[in-house]
Design an enzyme around this catalytic site. Structure first.
Site, PDB file in Angstrom:
ATOM      1  N   ASP A 222       9.320   5.726 -20.830  1.00 32.51           N
ATOM      2  CA  ASP A 222       9.612   5.536 -22.249  1.00 32.51           C
ATOM      3  C   ASP A 222      11.092   5.180 -22.440  1.00 32.51           C
ATOM      4  O   ASP A 222      11.884   5.203 -21.499  1.00 32.51           O
ATOM      5  CB  ASP A 222       9.217   6.775 -23.056  1.00 32.51           C
ATOM      6  CG  ASP A 222      10.002   8.011 -22.677  1.00 32.51           C
ATOM      7  OD1 ASP A 222      11.230   7.935 -22.486  1.00 32.51           O
ATOM      8  OD2 ASP A 222       9.379   9.093 -22.578  1.00 32.51           O
TER       9      ASP A 222
ATOM     10  N   ASP B 107      -4.279   3.279  -5.517  1.00 25.57           N
ATOM     11  CA  ASP B 107      -4.548   3.696  -4.136  1.00 25.57           C
ATOM     12  C   ASP B 107      -5.765   4.632  -4.080  1.00 25.57           C
ATOM     13  O   ASP B 107      -5.774   5.681  -4.727  1.00 25.57           O
ATOM     14  CB  ASP B 107      -3.297   4.425  -3.597  1.00 25.57           C
ATOM     15  CG  ASP B 107      -3.370   4.638  -2.094  1.00 25.57           C
ATOM     16  OD1 ASP B 107      -4.380   4.258  -1.467  1.00 25.57           O
ATOM     17  OD2 ASP B 107      -2.381   5.166  -1.542  1.00 25.57           O
TER      18      ASP B 107
ATOM     19  N   TYR C 296       7.653  11.824 -23.518  1.00 28.15           N
ATOM     20  CA  TYR C 296       6.664  11.994 -22.446  1.00 28.15           C
ATOM     21  C   TYR C 296       5.807  10.755 -22.229  1.00 28.15           C
ATOM     22  O   TYR C 296       4.703  10.851 -21.686  1.00 28.15           O
ATOM     23  CB  TYR C 296       5.780  13.225 -22.708  1.00 28.15           C
ATOM     24  CG  TYR C 296       6.612  14.476 -22.808  1.00 28.15           C
ATOM     25  CD1 TYR C 296       7.194  15.019 -21.670  1.00 28.15           C
ATOM     26  CD2 TYR C 296       6.870  15.067 -24.043  1.00 28.15           C
ATOM     27  CE1 TYR C 296       7.997  16.141 -21.761  1.00 28.15           C
ATOM     28  CE2 TYR C 296       7.675  16.185 -24.135  1.00 28.15           C
ATOM     29  CZ  TYR C 296       8.242  16.717 -22.990  1.00 28.15           C
ATOM     30  OH  TYR C 296       9.044  17.812 -23.072  1.00 28.15           O
TER      31      TYR C 296
ATOM     32  N   ASN D  42       5.697   8.593 -19.992  1.00 28.44           N
ATOM     33  CA  ASN D  42       6.072   8.168 -18.646  1.00 28.44           C
ATOM     34  C   ASN D  42       4.901   8.334 -17.685  1.00 28.44           C
ATOM     35  O   ASN D  42       4.201   9.345 -17.730  1.00 28.44           O
ATOM     36  CB  ASN D  42       7.231   9.038 -18.121  1.00 28.44           C
ATOM     37  CG  ASN D  42       8.368   9.120 -19.104  1.00 28.44           C
ATOM     38  OD1 ASN D  42       8.878   8.093 -19.526  1.00 28.44           O
ATOM     39  ND2 ASN D  42       8.748  10.330 -19.510  1.00 28.44           N
TER      40      ASN D  42
ATOM     41  N   HIS E 128       0.824  -1.201   0.000  1.00 26.99           N
ATOM     42  CA  HIS E 128       0.000   0.000   0.000  1.00 26.99           C
ATOM     43  C   HIS E 128       0.867   1.264   0.000  1.00 26.99           C
ATOM     44  O   HIS E 128       1.657   1.477   0.913  1.00 26.99           O
ATOM     45  CB  HIS E 128      -0.903  -0.031   1.223  1.00 26.99           C
ATOM     46  CG  HIS E 128      -1.886   1.103   1.260  1.00 26.99           C
ATOM     47  ND1 HIS E 128      -2.600   1.421   2.379  1.00 26.99           N
ATOM     48  CD2 HIS E 128      -2.290   1.976   0.292  1.00 26.99           C
ATOM     49  CE1 HIS E 128      -3.390   2.454   2.114  1.00 26.99           C
ATOM     50  NE2 HIS E 128      -3.217   2.802   0.851  1.00 26.99           N
TER      51      HIS E 128
ATOM     52  N   TYR F 213      11.423  13.058 -12.092  1.00 30.35           N
ATOM     53  CA  TYR F 213      12.654  12.302 -11.825  1.00 30.35           C
ATOM     54  C   TYR F 213      12.816  12.065 -10.321  1.00 30.35           C
ATOM     55  O   TYR F 213      13.155  10.971  -9.872  1.00 30.35           O
ATOM     56  CB  TYR F 213      13.893  13.060 -12.327  1.00 30.35           C
ATOM     57  CG  TYR F 213      14.068  13.138 -13.821  1.00 30.35           C
ATOM     58  CD1 TYR F 213      13.306  12.371 -14.701  1.00 30.35           C
ATOM     59  CD2 TYR F 213      15.021  13.990 -14.379  1.00 30.35           C
ATOM     60  CE1 TYR F 213      13.493  12.454 -16.082  1.00 30.35           C
ATOM     61  CE2 TYR F 213      15.225  14.076 -15.751  1.00 30.35           C
ATOM     62  CZ  TYR F 213      14.458  13.314 -16.602  1.00 30.35           C
ATOM     63  OH  TYR F 213      14.646  13.397 -17.950  1.00 30.35           O
TER      64      TYR F 213
ATOM     65  N   MET G 204       4.332  12.959 -16.863  1.00 27.58           N
ATOM     66  CA  MET G 204       5.305  14.046 -16.902  1.00 27.58           C
ATOM     67  C   MET G 204       4.754  15.194 -17.752  1.00 27.58           C
ATOM     68  O   MET G 204       4.143  14.964 -18.791  1.00 27.58           O
ATOM     69  CB  MET G 204       6.616  13.552 -17.520  1.00 27.58           C
ATOM     70  CG  MET G 204       7.753  14.556 -17.429  1.00 27.58           C
ATOM     71  SD  MET G 204       9.201  14.048 -18.420  1.00 27.58           S
ATOM     72  CE  MET G 204       9.938  12.819 -17.349  1.00 27.58           C
TER      73      MET G 204
END
Lengths: 144, 144, 144, 144, 144, 144, 144, 144, 144, 144
Positions: A30, A64, A131, A133, A22, A113, A74
């Site tokens: 990418d 969650d 992008y 990600n 949890h 990051y 991103m």
């Protein structure tokens, strides 16, 4: 191969998803993403688009619902409001596996990051679009 | 990502192909293949069809022209003459990257296992079709 | 040996370049450089001049075009404006593989060390000339 | 760099040569040689011709004078009497560092592989010419 | 044994000296010195006096001439001006291998420990005399 | 926890089942079984009865239908025809997850040990009843 | 199996409990708990309820009586006073194995995580109920 | 067994004592002590009383005479002046092996833990009495 | 340094001698001996003559008196009866530490290698004289 | 320390005994025994007599009652019928922990070594008397 499981979920990825608890976070990134230098375990899925990996992960991993946001993409550098085609592919995968109540948050490149550096693991996909990600926060499975 | 290289060739696969020498063999196998129990290094490309992986490998690795055969597929159990659609896909990839002079040999199932147990490494693909397995023997690059 | 790849790119260096992502940095250093004490992975190319290694690396690795500078040399101790012959060799290699738009930045000796301590890896060449050191920041390969 | 030592002798190669004892053998091989599959420690000198490596090794390592032969090259496949230009380069290096009394023996391709499988270590050079392989047996240094 | 190399330079010590770069430091210490708790690699030369080890090291390793001092001994506890016989043995070894222009600096006991904790490696000798410790900073070998 | 997967399948067991291929075998054994001395990877499920573990494994792992038998129990020492209550529990689990066409074979105690020594992995359960051991041979998942 | 020991205590858990000393803490957690990301050794008891594991642990491990509290549960998020059924199961296990004088303390969710990050080890149970987590502080065994 | 050495000094303990240098500290602790969580190497001597281990250690290891105190015991919690029978056993062992000039210092419980966390190693004895812990600082052996 | 122990006995050698048992053998060899290729643990004492090392070893290690011979030297190649000066140095060390009843056996060069391949460990000395090799079989220490 | 367990059973020994299964064997040996060269895991209990260790082991480990003999001592060299005092101490420990129906078998010295080479682990005690060695075969714990 196992019965009833998405074939993209290889041994290492399955073990990782099962070991996460949890609130632990997973980064799906990418092919240009600096994954190895994050210092977190790296699982590679070269040749597979990121939305396809996202769908496979969400086929077994709950998001969650204790927190307002549990998925982040991103932001485009220099244009935080920009909308790339892959963002809606991410949203569709989430809605299809969870529900429309989960909204996709966003993080500036270096904040992304920094967050990924705390992730449980990083899945490098073959996604060639920039992008591509996404960060996911694992939820709980409630007893029947 | 690197310039001019097939994106399927991840870090570990590239290093493996580069470290292999004249006569070393590589197994590219389907997703049901007992790869991990061979005792050889395993590289996974879950989600990618075997002929696609073969093509990427042959984009950089030469086949051995010192020997009559340098590529082998697995024979269908109980029907060694049977021809599966994936066999011609393998042949096309070889012809496209090398030349028509390379013929695709064949090995009985357990002989294939035995040979794979001596391979330099095993690449597990996401190929779901049965008999999606091929063994390759590396050749030399001659000086200009 | 692999087809179409510079033979200087051995297994470990190829894997390293492929595993690096956007913004990760690589140090290419001369034979007197204190590489092993940086605490980063070290790849040796004893016997090979630094500009030759730089050319091999740039044959596959793109430089970063999201930032104003993506390559840096070390400044001469006590004479930061000094120009050594190897600096122009570095510039030629960059222009030949990328474009004239990439300018070669510079860093004071200890600043260079500090930056190299954050590098993804360090390639020790056989360069015997002093100041034969360069840092590169990896860019992205855009989808076709 | 160290004073008075050939710069080709990097840390790992120096340690290997020093750790070898009387009768231990070292293989110096070309870039197509199946070195990694021999199961012996591999030291890479990508980019450096084999005769140049041989000269550096013999600058510190004595050949064995207890036996009739202590250096062997690989024979051309199908033509064991064939003489390749690199063979005389090997002979010159041996004569220059030891003496003309050491003759260069030869081994058939697979016998060479078998012998190399027992070597102390294998040095992979950047030699691109075929048959650029040599095996050396270490001798003793006598007390003054 | 290797030709032309001091026999005290074993495999590990040779590899260490070769891997060190410009500015890296080596500690050569007596047999009572707390070497293992420094957290740096330890190389043992039990049974050999410290000045003898110093001489062997300087037979291949240049001292740093970019800085005013590149060798330091430990000061006697409570008597920093005290001169022990081993100090002049250290000076003779340095002059014999380098030149009289290198002066031997000194460090208080705990400052010496602190500095050694940053060393590239520690060579434990068999020196039984107290204060038989010296720190060396490696220099460069210039191209011919 | 993961959605739709039996909670008994922990990270290591999931990865093991996924990595196994066609014909690889898994041993599920009781708590007195000499599992650790087999020399195979051991996964523990202390506290859980063997038939419960068998059911969880078969919820994802197909049995091999290329061979006449793909599951074996251990025979009672000195009474090979004896039927223990746990044997029918094993049969029920197999029928429930696969089909009645899979019959449960049997092996003498030391033959069972020998076979388990070749298994891909051994799952030690909390089964306290003697003879609570079963070997399974993995089958294939056919493409849709 | 060992005589007189709860069969839930497998090799790794027994060694862990024995190696712990006065004041060291053990976390016993439910199946959704983010155990692997704590950075502490993880022992799994998939399939076993948390109160059952607690009982097995307390059958051999004494609680610390040098401090006012030596056992803590996690508080319900947003409702710190809430009482879940599993809390009384924890209390019963403690009373049964130690004495009623040990009261069960409580920690807010993230404080519990922080404390668990300092634990000697984490035991992941198969407990599916939320808040099935408990921290224990080991006491001493006094000489007879 | 070795001639003339106390048989309690096993391989690991002997190597540890020999590797320690001037000023390094060793902790000898009772069986309830939280040794494993200190993060230092642990050597076990289960079944042997602490004063017996102290005597064996001092049979070869000199205490430090450069400092006012080189041995410390733990103080009784809540009663720092309390004298336990084992304290005088420690004193006798020190006097017997060194001299009466070495006094036994003392440290509060958590200060003792903190100090032990910096020790070279921790020897866990079978001492069952509480407060059976002692820290030793190694001295030098002077040349003859 | 430790009290009463020969300073040549470093941490690793002491641990090795202590761990050896009745009938285990130790090889002490000269600096040209092919020690590293035997596949046994290697301990280096560069710079120290072999008889000096033999004396230090026998200061703590008993020879085996259950067998007719428990020490062997290597025979001169081609002249098995030849007597080298170092042989009598070996005999003197044995007589001085054990008794004149222990005779020094001999083994032909390759038989010596074969025997050393079974040794517990190999101590490489700095002995530069040829044939400076000896094998010792450890005996027992009897209870008082 | 743990409640109700013999304090001689340290973490590693407890884990070993628990991991052993039906038919696995444990060697308990005297201090002169060549334990480390057997190639099996070694657990040391320096300073503790062998019969005391035997008693602690049998306090938790059942002997095998499927076979006629499940404990063996070493025979005196040259006098296989000789009875040493320690043999009856071994018999008393077995009778006290198991029953008089277990007889103590015997093995000739080298047969004992051979058997111990197959053992699960070897426990080295501090027993100084010769022939203080015993092999035990583990039995099963039957369900209640």
């Amino acid at each position: 191969m196992l019965k009833g499981l998405d074939p993209l979920l290889g041994p290492e990825l399955l073990a990782t998803l099962r070991a996460m608890g949890h609130g632990d976070e997973l980064a799906i990134v990418d092919t240009n993403f600096p994954a190895a230098s994050l210092g977190r375990p790296v699982i590679r899925l070269d040749g597979v688009p990121a939305p396809r990996v996202l769908d496979a992960v969400l086929s077994v991993m709950p998001l969650d619902d204790f927190v307002p946001e549990s998925a982040w993409r991103m932001e485009v550098v220099g244009d935080p409001e920009a909308e790339m085609p892959i963002f809606s592919e991410f949203r569709h995968a989430i809605v299809a596996r969870e529900s429309a109540s989960f909204r996709l948050g966003s993080l500036e490149r270096f904040a992304f990051y920094e967050r990924a550096r705390q992730a449980f693991a990083v899945v490098v996909t073959g996604e060639q679009r920039l992008y591509g990600n996404i960060l996911l926060k694992k939820g709980v499975v409630r007893p029947d």
